[in-house]
Design a protein around this motif. Structure first.
Motif, mmCIF file in Angstrom:
data_model
loop_
_atom_site.group_PDB
_atom_site.id
_atom_site.type_symbol
_atom_site.label_atom_id
_atom_site.label_comp_id
_atom_site.label_asym_id
_atom_site.label_seq_id
_atom_site.Cartn_x
_atom_site.Cartn_y
_atom_site.Cartn_z
ATOM 1 N N ARG A 1 0.898 -1.046 0.010
ATOM 2 C CA ARG A 1 0.080 0.071 0.013
ATOM 3 C C ARG A 1 0.961 1.187 -0.015
ATOM 4 O O ARG A 1 1.940 1.164 0.622
ATOM 5 N N VAL A 2 0.440 2.283 -0.433
ATOM 6 C CA VAL A 2 1.231 3.552 -0.527
ATOM 7 C C VAL A 2 0.086 4.599 -0.008
ATOM 8 O O VAL A 2 -0.874 4.525 0.102
ATOM 9 N N THR A 3 0.674 5.618 0.754
ATOM 10 C CA THR A 3 0.093 6.607 1.319
ATOM 11 C C THR A 3 -0.161 7.782 0.258
ATOM 12 O O THR A 3 0.461 7.676 -1.124
ATOM 13 N N SER A 4 -0.967 8.853 0.496
ATOM 14 C CA SER A 4 -1.271 9.644 -0.386
ATOM 15 C C SER A 4 0.131 10.525 -0.833
ATOM 16 O O SER A 4 0.067 10.951 -2.042
ATOM 17 N N SER A 5 1.174 10.469 -0.300
ATOM 18 C CA SER A 5 2.343 10.888 -0.657
ATOM 19 C C SER A 5 3.321 10.073 -1.316
ATOM 20 O O SER A 5 4.496 10.299 -1.978
ATOM 21 N N GLY A 6 2.722 8.603 -1.691
ATOM 22 C CA GLY A 6 3.265 7.772 -2.494
ATOM 23 C C GLY A 6 4.064 6.826 -2.029
ATOM 24 O O GLY A 6 5.009 6.106 -2.520
ATOM 25 N N GLU A 7 4.395 7.038 -0.396
ATOM 26 C CA GLU A 7 5.257 6.337 0.417
ATOM 27 C C GLU A 7 4.554 5.135 1.083
ATOM 28 O O GLU A 7 3.349 5.246 1.566
ATOM 29 N N ASP A 8 5.274 3.908 0.840
ATOM 30 C CA ASP A 8 4.601 2.921 1.856
ATOM 31 C C ASP A 8 4.194 3.006 3.328
ATOM 32 O O ASP A 8 5.235 3.683 4.033
ATOM 33 N N PRO A 9 3.292 2.895 3.756
ATOM 34 C CA PRO A 9 3.087 3.495 5.059
ATOM 35 C C PRO A 9 4.093 2.565 6.281
ATOM 36 O O PRO A 9 4.176 3.170 7.286
ATOM 37 N N ARG A 10 4.651 1.382 5.899
ATOM 38 C CA ARG A 10 5.485 0.746 6.832
ATOM 39 C C ARG A 10 6.876 1.638 6.850
ATOM 40 O O ARG A 10 7.276 1.722 7.580
ATOM 41 N N VAL A 11 7.030 2.180 5.647
ATOM 42 C CA VAL A 11 8.298 3.069 5.626
ATOM 43 C C VAL A 11 8.012 4.352 6.280
ATOM 44 O O VAL A 11 9.256 4.621 7.241
ATOM 45 N N THR A 12 6.812 4.672 6.218
ATOM 46 C CA THR A 12 6.524 6.124 7.003
ATOM 47 C C THR A 12 6.641 5.751 8.482
ATOM 48 O O THR A 12 7.268 6.738 9.410
ATOM 49 N N GLU A 13 6.173 4.505 8.896
ATOM 50 C CA GLU A 13 6.097 4.387 10.197
ATOM 51 C C GLU A 13 7.793 3.832 10.719
ATOM 52 O O GLU A 13 8.004 4.313 12.017
ATOM 53 N N ALA B 1 21.712 3.889 9.723
ATOM 54 C CA ALA B 1 21.556 2.754 8.799
ATOM 55 C C ALA B 1 20.106 2.724 8.512
ATOM 56 O O ALA B 1 19.821 2.287 7.155
ATOM 57 N N LEU B 2 19.277 2.682 9.592
ATOM 58 C CA LEU B 2 17.802 2.166 9.442
ATOM 59 C C LEU B 2 17.175 3.391 8.407
ATOM 60 O O LEU B 2 16.366 3.236 7.895
ATOM 61 N N ASP B 3 17.480 4.574 9.273
ATOM 62 C CA ASP B 3 16.944 5.918 8.338
ATOM 63 C C ASP B 3 17.235 5.750 6.960
ATOM 64 O O ASP B 3 16.564 5.904 5.864
ATOM 65 N N ALA B 4 18.816 5.324 6.674
ATOM 66 C CA ALA B 4 19.029 5.497 5.044
ATOM 67 C C ALA B 4 18.109 4.372 4.348
ATOM 68 O O ALA B 4 17.886 4.563 3.266
ATOM 69 N N MET B 5 18.160 3.273 4.882
ATOM 70 C CA MET B 5 17.242 2.299 4.155
ATOM 71 C C MET B 5 15.886 2.717 4.218
ATOM 72 O O MET B 5 15.400 2.337 2.992
ATOM 73 N N ALA B 6 15.244 3.302 5.133
ATOM 74 C CA ALA B 6 13.846 3.797 4.979
ATOM 75 C C ALA B 6 13.698 4.873 3.836
ATOM 76 O O ALA B 6 12.596 4.587 3.084
ATOM 77 N N VAL B 7 14.722 5.551 3.565
ATOM 78 C CA VAL B 7 14.725 6.556 2.585
ATOM 79 C C VAL B 7 14.715 6.212 1.307
ATOM 80 O O VAL B 7 14.200 6.457 0.456
ATOM 81 N N THR B 8 15.303 4.796 1.104
ATOM 82 C CA THR B 8 15.253 4.246 -0.094
ATOM 83 C C THR B 8 13.784 3.770 -0.646
ATOM 84 O O THR B 8 13.688 3.427 -1.851
ATOM 85 N N GLY B 9 13.094 3.262 0.412
ATOM 86 C CA GLY B 9 11.730 2.950 0.122
ATOM 87 C C GLY B 9 11.576 1.301 0.335
ATOM 88 O O GLY B 9 10.439 0.989 0.115
ATOM 89 N N ALA B 10 12.549 0.739 0.168
ATOM 90 C CA ALA B 10 12.661 -0.759 -0.174
ATOM 91 C C ALA B 10 13.586 -1.465 0.686
ATOM 92 O O ALA B 10 14.446 -1.951 0.359
#
Length: 100
Positions: free
Chosen positions: A5-17, A48-57
């Protein structure tokens, strides 16, 4: 598997969380004045976690490795327990790593 799923911003909600939880723990760690031996490890792994989240996957095995290192580094600091729990919950949203 279905699509993420993606949010209205186009980001996966798991990544946002994950980004929200990592940001909170980073802030709380920065505000925690007491020094402890593995603080630098926790800071590096949170980055490192933040950098991984920025990639989106983010890669699930790498997420879990970082989580274990962070938990080992700050697990004895009770003031950070709630924020650490939120990071664990966010990592768990990505599921289990594939079986070997």
């Amino acid at each position: 598997m279905g699509q993420a799923r993606v949010t209205s911003s186009g980001e996966d909600p798991r990544v946002t969380e994950l980004r929200t939880a990592v940001s909170r723990l980073r802030r709380e760690l920065a505000g925690h004045r007491a020094e402890f031996p593995d603080r630098a490890i926790a800071e590096d792994e949170l980055a490192a976690l933040d950098a991984m989240a920025v990639t989106g996957a983010p890669e699930i095995p790498r997420l879990r490795r970082s989580l274990l290192l962070i938990a080992g580094a700050v697990g004895s600091v009770s003031a950070l327990a709630s924020a650490l729990r939120d990071v664990r919950i966010a990592v768990d949203l990505f599921g289990e790593p594939p079986s070997r």
